[in-house]
Write an enzyme that holds these catalytic residues in place. Structure first.
Site, PDB file in Angstrom:
ATOM      1  N   ARG A 146     -26.993 -26.687 -43.043  1.00 37.63           N
ATOM      2  CA  ARG A 146     -27.883 -25.603 -43.456  1.00 37.63           C
ATOM      3  C   ARG A 146     -29.327 -26.036 -43.257  1.00 37.63           C
ATOM      4  O   ARG A 146     -29.671 -27.207 -43.449  1.00 37.63           O
ATOM      5  CB  ARG A 146     -27.665 -25.229 -44.927  1.00 37.63           C
ATOM      6  CG  ARG A 146     -26.457 -24.358 -45.173  1.00 37.63           C
ATOM      7  CD  ARG A 146     -26.620 -22.949 -44.580  1.00 37.63           C
ATOM      8  NE  ARG A 146     -25.479 -22.090 -44.868  1.00 37.63           N
ATOM      9  CZ  ARG A 146     -24.470 -21.850 -44.025  1.00 37.63           C
ATOM     10  NH1 ARG A 146     -24.444 -22.414 -42.838  1.00 37.63           N
ATOM     11  NH2 ARG A 146     -23.495 -21.028 -44.370  1.00 37.63           N
ATOM     12  N   HIS A 167     -28.144 -20.559 -35.057  1.00 39.52           N
ATOM     13  CA  HIS A 167     -27.068 -20.518 -36.074  1.00 39.52           C
ATOM     14  C   HIS A 167     -25.776 -19.956 -35.458  1.00 39.52           C
ATOM     15  O   HIS A 167     -25.208 -18.980 -35.955  1.00 39.52           O
ATOM     16  CB  HIS A 167     -27.484 -19.689 -37.300  1.00 39.52           C
ATOM     17  CG  HIS A 167     -26.615 -19.956 -38.505  1.00 39.52           C
ATOM     18  ND1 HIS A 167     -27.093 -19.959 -39.800  1.00 39.52           N
ATOM     19  CD2 HIS A 167     -25.283 -20.241 -38.609  1.00 39.52           C
ATOM     20  CE1 HIS A 167     -26.098 -20.213 -40.644  1.00 39.52           C
ATOM     21  NE2 HIS A 167     -24.977 -20.389 -39.935  1.00 39.52           N
TER      22      HIS A 167
HETATM   23  P1  NDP Z   1     -16.422 -28.401 -47.183  1.00 35.24           P
HETATM   24  O1  NDP Z   1     -16.691 -27.854 -48.544  1.00 35.24           O
HETATM   25  O2  NDP Z   1     -15.014 -28.517 -46.717  1.00 35.24           O
HETATM   26  O3  NDP Z   1     -17.085 -29.851 -47.022  1.00 35.24           O
HETATM   27  C1  NDP Z   1     -18.328 -30.184 -47.561  1.00 35.24           C
HETATM   28  C2  NDP Z   1     -18.487 -31.684 -47.487  1.00 35.24           C
HETATM   29  O4  NDP Z   1     -19.800 -32.035 -47.926  1.00 35.24           O
HETATM   30  C3  NDP Z   1     -17.507 -32.420 -48.395  1.00 35.24           C
HETATM   31  O5  NDP Z   1     -17.042 -33.584 -47.760  1.00 35.24           O
HETATM   32  C4  NDP Z   1     -18.377 -32.801 -49.591  1.00 35.24           C
HETATM   33  O6  NDP Z   1     -17.952 -33.947 -50.298  1.00 35.24           O
HETATM   34  C5  NDP Z   1     -19.689 -33.069 -48.896  1.00 35.24           C
HETATM   35  N1  NDP Z   1     -20.797 -32.998 -49.854  1.00 35.24           N
HETATM   36  C6  NDP Z   1     -21.227 -31.943 -50.580  1.00 35.24           C
HETATM   37  N2  NDP Z   1     -22.264 -32.292 -51.359  1.00 35.24           N
HETATM   38  C7  NDP Z   1     -22.493 -33.601 -51.117  1.00 35.24           C
HETATM   39  C8  NDP Z   1     -23.425 -34.534 -51.612  1.00 35.24           C
HETATM   40  N3  NDP Z   1     -24.342 -34.198 -52.534  1.00 35.24           N
HETATM   41  N4  NDP Z   1     -23.359 -35.808 -51.158  1.00 35.24           N
HETATM   42  C9  NDP Z   1     -22.433 -36.177 -50.233  1.00 35.24           C
HETATM   43  N5  NDP Z   1     -21.516 -35.330 -49.719  1.00 35.24           N
HETATM   44  C10 NDP Z   1     -21.547 -34.061 -50.159  1.00 35.24           C
HETATM   45  O7  NDP Z   1     -17.268 -27.499 -46.170  1.00 35.24           O
HETATM   46  P2  NDP Z   1     -17.005 -27.258 -44.608  1.00 35.24           P
HETATM   47  O8  NDP Z   1     -16.752 -28.554 -43.965  1.00 35.24           O
HETATM   48  O9  NDP Z   1     -16.039 -26.157 -44.414  1.00 35.24           O
HETATM   49  O10 NDP Z   1     -18.446 -26.697 -44.180  1.00 35.24           O
HETATM   50  C11 NDP Z   1     -19.595 -27.501 -44.363  1.00 35.24           C
HETATM   51  C12 NDP Z   1     -20.847 -26.669 -44.163  1.00 35.24           C
HETATM   52  O11 NDP Z   1     -21.041 -26.383 -42.787  1.00 35.24           O
HETATM   53  C13 NDP Z   1     -20.872 -25.289 -44.813  1.00 35.24           C
HETATM   54  O12 NDP Z   1     -21.143 -25.337 -46.198  1.00 35.24           O
HETATM   55  C14 NDP Z   1     -21.984 -24.595 -44.051  1.00 35.24           C
HETATM   56  O13 NDP Z   1     -23.229 -24.845 -44.687  1.00 35.24           O
HETATM   57  C15 NDP Z   1     -21.946 -25.283 -42.685  1.00 35.24           C
HETATM   58  N6  NDP Z   1     -21.464 -24.374 -41.660  1.00 35.24           N
HETATM   59  C16 NDP Z   1     -22.353 -24.040 -40.652  1.00 35.24           C
HETATM   60  C17 NDP Z   1     -21.960 -23.213 -39.644  1.00 35.24           C
HETATM   61  C18 NDP Z   1     -22.864 -22.943 -38.505  1.00 35.24           C
HETATM   62  O14 NDP Z   1     -22.541 -22.093 -37.662  1.00 35.24           O
HETATM   63  N7  NDP Z   1     -23.972 -23.636 -38.397  1.00 35.24           N
HETATM   64  C19 NDP Z   1     -20.617 -22.600 -39.625  1.00 35.24           C
HETATM   65  C20 NDP Z   1     -19.763 -23.060 -40.696  1.00 35.24           C
HETATM   66  C21 NDP Z   1     -20.197 -23.898 -41.679  1.00 35.24           C
HETATM   67  P3  NDP Z   1     -16.530 -33.970 -51.072  1.00 35.24           P
HETATM   68  O15 NDP Z   1     -15.500 -33.936 -49.981  1.00 35.24           O
HETATM   69  O16 NDP Z   1     -16.538 -35.229 -51.807  1.00 35.24           O
HETATM   70  O17 NDP Z   1     -16.497 -32.733 -51.930  1.00 35.24           O
HETATM   71  C1  OXD Z   2     -20.674 -20.396 -42.145  1.00 37.99           C
HETATM   72  C2  OXD Z   2     -21.733 -20.071 -41.236  1.00 37.99           C
HETATM   73  O1  OXD Z   2     -20.965 -20.911 -43.214  1.00 37.99           O
HETATM   74  O2  OXD Z   2     -21.510 -19.207 -40.385  1.00 37.99           O
HETATM   75  O3  OXD Z   2     -19.502 -20.161 -41.808  1.00 37.99           O
HETATM   76  O4  OXD Z   2     -22.809 -20.657 -41.277  1.00 37.99           O
END
Ligand code: NDP
Ligand code: OXD
Length: 315
Positions: A230, A278
């Site tokens: 993000r 994005h």
């Molecule tokens: P998940 O919820 O599966 O994974 C999030 C990961 O981030 C987990 O491993 C979590 O740790 C880790 N995390 C969260 N907070 C912290 C922190 N403070 N310190 C260290 N690690 C942390 O999400 P997804 O993998 O499905 O998606 C990740 C992100 O990708 C989404 O939230 C979105 O913002 C972004 N995204 C962007 C897109 C784009 O087109 N650019 C499309 C889709 C997603 P833990 O495993 O320990 O909980």
């Molecule tokens: C998502 C995105 O979070 O599109 O899936 O960014």
């Protein structure tokens, strides 16, 4: 029982027709013009819902985020409390993100922008390249997206590590966890990838201090940043200053604090920045609607919902 789309910034008719195709018996409605009697609405799917819309649905049972990230929903200051929020976890979306991360790691690794520039100038410069195993990729966020990208990059021969809140165990990937291990993770990382969700803890995490701790032992002598998590995670001024001073070799940015990225942002024209709008992982309407329809069926038959957002963690 009715289902409502709230998509002020997306083409809602594409989504209503996709949902009607995959769930022909569902009463599909859309905000703001085709709401009908709001008391009928049990389920809503949203991206950036305006304030008071979700709050105005008296019988709402489940909210669906149409992305993997839920910040677009959690930022609604009037979000009704206590209603479960389901996020997207779909192999189609994950695969698209993995393509993007692998593409941009390889683009930097194989210096494709330098080759493009050479072609533009008709320069035949077959400079030496290095092996994938010379580069240490570090992925912040080892969730659904991060784990898949880590495994694919590992299979290509990169030295891959990841960092998450809680410890993960991925064969061939060095897994760091928590704040206490953040600096060690950064110190071994030549290409830093963010696949973190937007939370108060991750806001501004790609800043001057973080960049300063990254490895300078890699083949380019300075690290590279790829942010597809993000936009709030990068401090744009710090990234630009680091690129100008040479503290950072290059950056790929898919997400921005303000989207669309304003035309006067210096990021657009910086020679070391690759910008994408994005689009790292696009939500395919039919695939995502089928996922939502399956979850509604589960809920209707009394089964637990999958991929619920933990409101205390914020993702
Ligand atoms: P998940 O919820 O599966 O994974 C999030 C990961 O981030 C987990 O491993 C979590 O740790 C880790 N995390 C969260 N907070 C912290 C922190 N403070 N310190 C260290 N690690 C942390 O999400 P997804 O993998 O499905 O998606 C990740 C992100 O990708 C989404 O939230 C979105 O913002 C972004 N995204 C962007 C897109 C784009 O087109 N650019 C499309 C889709 C997603 P833990 O495993 O320990 O909980
Ligand atoms: C998502 C995105 O979070 O599109 O899936 O960014």
């Amino acid at each position: 029982m009715a289902f409502l789309f709230i998509l002020p910034t997306w083409p809602v008719e594409v989504w209503t027709s996709a949902m009607r195709k995959v769930a022909p018996r569902l009463d599909v409605r859309s905000w703001p013009d085709q709401m009908g009697d709001v008391a009928d609405i049990d389920y809503a799917a949203a991206w950036l819902p305006p304030a008071n819309v979700l709050k105005g649905l008296p019988n709402l049972k489940v909210i669906f985020s149409l992305g993997a990230g839920v910040d677009a929903i959690l930022k609604d200051p009037t979000l009704p409390p206590g209603i479960p929020i389901v996020r997207v976890n779909e192999p189609d979306l994950t695969g698209r993100m993995t393509e993007y991360i692998v593409l941009h790691v390889l683009m930097h690794h194989r210096q494709q922008r330098r080759l493009d520039e050479n072609q533009r100038r008709k320069v035949w410069d077959s400079f030496p390249t290095h092996a994938a195993s010379d580069l240490a990729v570090g992925i912040m966020g080892l969730g659904v997206m991060g784990q898949d990208s880590a495994e694919r990059l590992r299979d290509l021969g990169f030295k891959v590590a990841g960092w998450s809140r809680t410890r993960k165990h991925i064969p061939g990937v060095h897994c760091y966890a928590g704040q206490a291990e953040f600096d060690s993770f950064l110190r071994r990382t030549d290409i830093l990838v963010s696949l973190l969700p937007a939370t108060p803890e991750t806001d501004g995490i790609i800043n001057r201090e973080t960049i300063g701790k990254l490895s300078r032992k890699g083949p380019f002598g300075a690290p590279i940043v790829i942010n597809a998590g993000r936009g709030r995670q990068q401090v744009a001024e710090d990234v630009l200053a680091a690129l100008d001073s040479g503290a950072l070799h290059a950056a790929t940015l898919d997400v921005f604090a303000v989207e669309p990225l304003p035309p006067d942002s210096p990021l657009w024209t910086h020679p070391k920045v690759t910008i994408t709008p994005h689009c790292a992982a696009d939500s395919d309407p039919e695939v995502i609607c089928a996922y939502v329809a399956r979850q509604i069926e589960r809920h209707q038959s009394g089964k637990p919902l999958d991929n619920l957002v933990d409101m205390a963690r914020g993702y």
